[in-house]
Design an enzyme around this catalytic site. Structure first.
Site, mmCIF file in Angstrom:
data_model
loop_
_atom_site.group_PDB
_atom_site.id
_atom_site.type_symbol
_atom_site.label_atom_id
_atom_site.label_comp_id
_atom_site.label_asym_id
_atom_site.label_seq_id
_atom_site.Cartn_x
_atom_site.Cartn_y
_atom_site.Cartn_z
ATOM 1 N N THR A 1 3.803 4.477 -3.321
ATOM 2 C CA THR A 1 4.461 5.503 -3.755
ATOM 3 C C THR A 1 5.385 6.124 -2.653
ATOM 4 O OG1 THR A 1 2.808 6.999 -3.574
ATOM 5 C CG2 THR A 1 2.989 5.764 -5.727
ATOM 6 N N GLU A 2 5.628 5.641 -1.583
ATOM 7 C CA GLU A 2 6.153 6.378 -0.359
ATOM 8 C C GLU A 2 7.631 6.841 -0.486
ATOM 9 O OE1 GLU A 2 2.804 4.422 1.787
ATOM 10 O OE2 GLU A 2 3.997 3.852 0.135
#
Length: 257
Positions: free
Chosen positions: A133-134
């Site tokens: 999810t960066e």
């Protein structure tokens, strides 16, 4: 150790993330303790297999965001040093001289998903979610990307890394990110059964050499890789384990490693 537990039971080293109140997020201190624990497991003669597991609802939520925010005030050089700290942990697990099995009882996100991906085998439950999810917080999945590309290839890696989407455990299994699905009730036993099968059936020396080769040959030109493989093949033939294994097979004896 403050953030994890280490114990050896019946030839299995259990390394347990123990920061459930923070969803086992990867702080600098936790990464340091993981490094120490895997170093200990690598030389622990009582342990043949390593199981990485976690306390609480989440397996690992990735980087500790409060710590990540603090790092924004650090110099570039300080951030490189901190990045190398995490890189060294992932590389240590990936190249460890013993098989590492991830027992994933809950969500594995961002760096936590990377942590699961560098293990040799992984078991999870249907309720767990996986994802990198960066990109959703303006960050990048830099270090985990290197290992994910090796594990599932470019197309599937782009699907996960660029979308930032969370996927189900079943989808993760289909992509090759994890190996086995278990029920919540059977997860621990399934991991134990699999670990014990490896302990009884396989040579520790052979598994270590095979892991070493898998990590090395992918970055070599074809001829260099084949020469390296021939050399390792020759060394294996002269090993004590190979001699024992072949003798037992020819004599129709059951060998317990």
């Amino acid at each position: 150790m403050n953030y994890l537990k280490y114990e050896v039971i019946n030839r299995i080293a259990f390394i347990t993330l123990n920061r459930p109140e923070k969803r086992n997020a990867l702080s600098h201190e936790l990464v340091s303790e993981l490094m120490e624990a895997f170093d200990a497991a690598s030389i622990d003669e009582a342990a043949k297999i390593v199981v990485l597991c976690a306390e609480g609802e989440a397996f690992c939520a990735g980087a500790d965001l409060a710590y990540l925010q603090k790092l924004q005030s650090f110099s570039y050089e300080e951030n490189v040093a901190d990045s190398n700290h995490l890189k060294d942990l992932f590389l240590k697990i990936y190249t460890l001289n013993k098989v590492v099995i991830a027992q994933i009882q809950g969500h594995a996100l961002a760096g936590g998903c990377g942590l699961a991906a560098v293990c040799d085998f992984s078991f999870t439950v249907p309720e767990a979610k996986f994802g990198y999810t960066e990109v959703r917080i303006g960050f990048i999945p830099a270090i985990v990307m290197v290992f994910l590309l090796r594990r599932i290839g470019e197309g599937k890696s782009k699907q996960l890394l660029l979308s930032g989407d969370l996927i189900s455990a079943e989808e993760a299994c289909n992509l090759g990110l994890v190996n086995y699905l278990s029920t919540v009730e059977s997860l621990e036993q399934d991991v134990l059964d699999f670990a014990n099968k490896l302990i009884r059936s396989n040579s520790a020396q052979s598994m270590a050499a095979t892991k070493q080769m898998v990590a090395a040959v992918q970055s070599m030109p074809l001829t260099e890789a084949l020469n390296y493989a021939s050399s390792m093949n020759a060394k294996a033939r002269g090993s004590e384990d190979c001699q024992r294994g072949i003798a037992a097979f020819l004599n129709k004896e059951k060998l317990i490693w």
